[in-house]
Design an enzyme around this catalytic site. Structure first.
Site, short mmCIF file in Angstrom:
data_model
loop_
_atom_site.label_atom_id
_atom_site.label_comp_id
_atom_site.label_asym_id
_atom_site.label_seq_id
_atom_site.Cartn_x
_atom_site.Cartn_y
_atom_site.Cartn_z
N TYR A 57 46.60 7.02 33.82
CA TYR A 57 47.50 6.71 32.51
C TYR A 57 47.11 5.92 31.66
CZ TYR A 57 52.21 6.32 30.34
OH TYR A 57 53.31 6.49 28.98
N SER A 109 51.77 4.24 24.03
CA SER A 109 52.27 3.64 24.82
C SER A 109 51.92 1.87 25.55
CB SER A 109 52.09 4.11 26.93
OG SER A 109 52.88 3.47 27.98
#
Length: 319
Positions: free
Chosen positions: A207, A194
């Site tokens: 995350y 990401s």
């Protein structure tokens, strides 16, 4: 004496200007080559078709980027193993792909947050004997909304599940699939990280850290096994219109998963680490440049963005 000093300074200025100009031109040419010329001309590109293997394995295959990869690979005549946690969704996607592209499919129901020892044993057994040429490690989990590390509701469970989904799944799926690729001397592994792992990501600390693991793991795994004929790529997507991002309508900066995947596929073999999508590359460049100039300002801006998203999410909960 003054004129000699001026002359020397002029020469130094000319040399410095030449060096700066050289690096700017080099950067521009490399940027244009990697983002436009090489993908368009398919220089060093890896073709995703059944020449790398008859089967492709996609985790998180029923939605978003995972589903888009499954369809893109089926279009290229690879048989698809779909792995996700909901069997009815797996059956629906498998049936749709079989009807559209006339290929074989296989489904494996697996919740990567539960019974992790048993899950990978089952997956290994189900994949045994298949000529797997492509592995898409797409399964992932994020926060329900941006939140401070200590204030997230059910944080123990959520953080544990993020680690299981984002770190253990990538590691274990590579352990299962990579040996066959090395033995056959061919294969492709694409790990979905990401952009959050590359930029300041306050209120998403666990995350973004889990996605940073994927970045480093992929980089070193590629160094180890590229000599064996295995192409290993890490993608750093920004926002894509999907259930995970909660963006319903696609835009130029948040494309539909199918559009994102088709552009990302063009970078395979050309870039081992990439956003996969040119607008995301531009966004990453702007944030990186801003962070280099003023890390404090960059973090403040990203914090404000995350706090705004958090505020909207909390308002929706009270309605």
């Amino acid at each position: 004496m003054a004129s000699q000093s001026t002359s020397a300074m002029e020469k130094i200025g000319i040399i410095c200007t030449f060096i700066v100009g050289f690096y700017l031109i080099r950067f521009l040419l490399k940027f244009l080559y990697l983002n436009f010329f090489a993908p368009t001309l398919k220089i060093n590109a890896v073709k995703l078709n059944n020449s790398v293997g008859k089967w492709a394995v996609v985790t998180g295959a029923t939605d978003g980027i995972g589903k888009a990869y499954a369809e893109a690979l089926a279009k290229r005549k690879l048989n698809i193993v779909l792995i996700s946690r909901t069997q009815c969704k797996l059956d629906a996607v498998a049936q749709d792909i079989q009807t559209k592209y006339t290929i074989e499919t296989k489904t494996i129901q697996a919740d990567f947050t539960k019974n992790i020892n048993e899950i990978y044993h089952v997956i290994d057994k189900q994949l045994h004997g298949l000529d797997i040429g492509v592995l898409i490690n797409n399964i992932g989990m994020s926060y329900p909304y941006p939140e401070y590390f200590l204030e997230l509701k059910n944080k123990d469970e959520i953080y544990d599940n993020i680690i299981k989904c984002n770190i253990l799944s990538v590691t274990n799926m590579c352990k299962i699939v990579l040996p066959g690729m090395v033995e056959r001397g061919r294969g492709v592994i694409i790990n979905i990280s990401s952009m959050a792992s590359l930029i300041p990501s306050p209120l998403l600390s666990v995350y973004s850290a889990s996605k940073s693991f994927i970045n480093k793991f992929t980089e070193d795994l590629e160094t180890e096994y590229s000599r064996c004929g295995v192409t290993i790529q890490c993608l750093f997507p920004g926002y894509v219109a999907s259930n995970m991002s909660k963006i319903k309508t696609s835009t130029w900066m948040a494309p539909a998963p199918s559009k994102y995947v088709e552009q990302a596929i063009r970078s395979l073999g050309i870039r081992s680490r990439t956003t996969g999508y040119f607008p995301h590359t531009l966004l990453l460049g702007v944030i990186t440049f801003l962070d280099a100039i003023s890390p404090m300002l960059s973090r403040w801006i990203n914090t404000k963005i995350m706090l705004n998203i958090r505020a909207r999410a909390l308002r929706r909960q009270t309605l």
